[in-house]
Structures are given as structure tokens and as C-alpha cells.
Design a protein around this motif. Structure first.
Motif, PDB file in Angstrom:
ATOM      1  N   MET A  98       0.817  -1.041  -0.079  1.00  3.60           N
ATOM      2  CA  MET A  98       0.011   0.115  -0.114  1.00  3.60           C
ATOM      3  C   MET A  98       0.898   1.242  -0.006  1.00  3.60           C
ATOM      4  O   MET A  98       1.573   1.408   0.955  1.00  3.60           O
ATOM      5  CB  MET A  98      -1.068  -0.037   1.328  1.00  3.60           C
ATOM      6  N   GLU A  99       1.022   2.283  -1.114  1.00  3.21           N
ATOM      7  CA  GLU A  99       1.483   3.435  -1.019  1.00  3.21           C
ATOM      8  C   GLU A  99       0.611   4.537  -0.151  1.00  3.21           C
ATOM      9  O   GLU A  99      -0.518   4.565  -0.263  1.00  3.21           O
ATOM     10  CB  GLU A  99       1.725   3.854  -2.299  1.00  3.21           C
ATOM     11  N   VAL A 100       1.527   5.049   0.681  1.00  2.00           N
ATOM     12  CA  VAL A 100       1.168   6.044   1.519  1.00  2.00           C
ATOM     13  C   VAL A 100       1.858   7.406   1.371  1.00  2.00           C
ATOM     14  O   VAL A 100       3.229   7.333   1.474  1.00  2.00           O
ATOM     15  CB  VAL A 100       0.995   5.596   2.982  1.00  2.00           C
ATOM     16  N   LEU A 136       5.845   6.130   1.204  1.00  2.00           N
ATOM     17  CA  LEU A 136       6.259   5.014   1.822  1.00  2.00           C
ATOM     18  C   LEU A 136       5.426   3.511   1.137  1.00  2.00           C
ATOM     19  O   LEU A 136       4.295   4.017   1.202  1.00  2.00           O
ATOM     20  CB  LEU A 136       6.587   4.724   3.190  1.00  2.00           C
ATOM     21  N   GLU A 137       5.978   2.565   1.111  1.00  3.24           N
ATOM     22  CA  GLU A 137       5.179   1.627   0.960  1.00  3.24           C
ATOM     23  C   GLU A 137       5.042   0.755   2.147  1.00  3.24           C
ATOM     24  O   GLU A 137       5.991   0.324   2.902  1.00  3.24           O
ATOM     25  CB  GLU A 137       5.960   0.371  -0.055  1.00  3.24           C
ATOM     26  N   SER A 138       3.861   0.392   2.484  1.00  2.93           N
ATOM     27  CA  SER A 138       3.563  -0.173   3.797  1.00  2.93           C
ATOM     28  C   SER A 138       2.749  -1.574   3.837  1.00  2.93           C
ATOM     29  O   SER A 138       1.932  -1.556   2.629  1.00  2.93           O
ATOM     30  CB  SER A 138       2.608   0.609   4.961  1.00  2.93           C
ATOM     31  N   GLY A 139       2.957  -2.526   4.516  1.00  5.62           N
ATOM     32  CA  GLY A 139       2.309  -3.583   4.373  1.00  5.62           C
ATOM     33  C   GLY A 139       0.864  -3.559   5.193  1.00  5.62           C
ATOM     34  O   GLY A 139       0.076  -4.746   5.013  1.00  5.62           O
ATOM     35  N   LEU A 140       0.628  -2.401   5.527  1.00  3.75           N
ATOM     36  CA  LEU A 140      -0.787  -2.203   6.439  1.00  3.75           C
ATOM     37  C   LEU A 140      -1.958  -2.161   5.517  1.00  3.75           C
ATOM     38  O   LEU A 140      -1.781  -1.841   4.348  1.00  3.75           O
ATOM     39  CB  LEU A 140      -0.557  -1.026   7.334  1.00  3.75           C
ATOM     40  N   SER A 141      -3.043  -2.598   5.616  1.00  4.17           N
ATOM     41  CA  SER A 141      -4.057  -2.278   5.014  1.00  4.17           C
ATOM     42  C   SER A 141      -4.502  -0.851   5.043  1.00  4.17           C
ATOM     43  O   SER A 141      -4.126  -0.066   5.904  1.00  4.17           O
ATOM     44  CB  SER A 141      -5.315  -3.134   5.646  1.00  4.17           C
ATOM     45  N   ALA A 142      -5.535  -0.455   4.156  1.00  3.78           N
ATOM     46  CA  ALA A 142      -6.098   0.835   4.272  1.00  3.78           C
ATOM     47  C   ALA A 142      -6.518   1.247   5.437  1.00  3.78           C
ATOM     48  O   ALA A 142      -6.503   2.496   5.893  1.00  3.78           O
ATOM     49  CB  ALA A 142      -6.858   1.141   2.965  1.00  3.78           C
ATOM     50  N   GLU A 143      -7.357   0.343   6.006  1.00  2.00           N
ATOM     51  CA  GLU A 143      -8.292   0.562   7.207  1.00  2.00           C
ATOM     52  C   GLU A 143      -7.207   0.987   8.467  1.00  2.00           C
ATOM     53  O   GLU A 143      -7.493   1.573   9.336  1.00  2.00           O
ATOM     54  CB  GLU A 143      -9.252  -0.591   7.724  1.00  2.00           C
TER      55      GLU A 143
END
Length: 75
Positions: free
Chosen positions: A1-3, A16-23
Motif C-alpha cells: 500500500m503506497e502512503v 512509503l510502501e506499507s504492508g498495512l491495510s488501508a483501514e
């Protein structure tokens, strides 16, 4: 997920690229903006932690989940 995080009084945004979900990202941002946390804390795919003072957040853009990268390019 790009943030993407825009920070007040700085010309560049934090990406940053994160492995977290959008929620999960949305709830972390919401807690920081509601005063429950003084820092927005996110961890990227490589394990680096990004801390942004909550009172300096201008905007947060949550992108689409990124597809797996394929090929022989440099990592």
C-alpha cells in the motif's frame, strides 16, 4: 500500500510502501489527528519506522494496494 504524507512547511512529501491495510493506516491517522497520539507512526515494507508529529500533518493520501514487482531490476 503506497502512503503519501504531506507535512506542513516542507516542500516534499513522505512516500512509503506499507504492508498495512488501508483501514489500519486510516485508523492510525485518525488517532493522531484526534489527539489520541502525538505522533503518526507507520512502518514501511523494509521495517523502517516513520514518525510524523500529528500537529504537522497537512494531508495523507492512501493509495491502491501495490502489485508484486516482477523482474530483475535493482531492489
Amino acid at each position: 500500500m503506497e502512503v503519501k504524507i504531506g507535512v506542513q512547511h516542507t516542500p516534499r512529501e513522505i512516500v512509503l510502501e506499507s504492508g498495512l491495510s488501508a483501514e489500519d493506516v486510516e485508523s492510525a491517522v485518525s488517532e493522531a489527528l484526534n489527539g489520541k497520539a502525538q505522533l503518526l507512526s507507520l512502518t514501511d515494507d523494509k521495517g523502517r519506522k516513520v514518525l510524523v508529529p500529528a500537529d504537522r500533518i497537512a494531508y495523507v493520501e492512501i493509495g491502491e494496494p501495490s502489485a508484486r514487482r516482477v523482474g530483475f531490476g535493482a531492489l
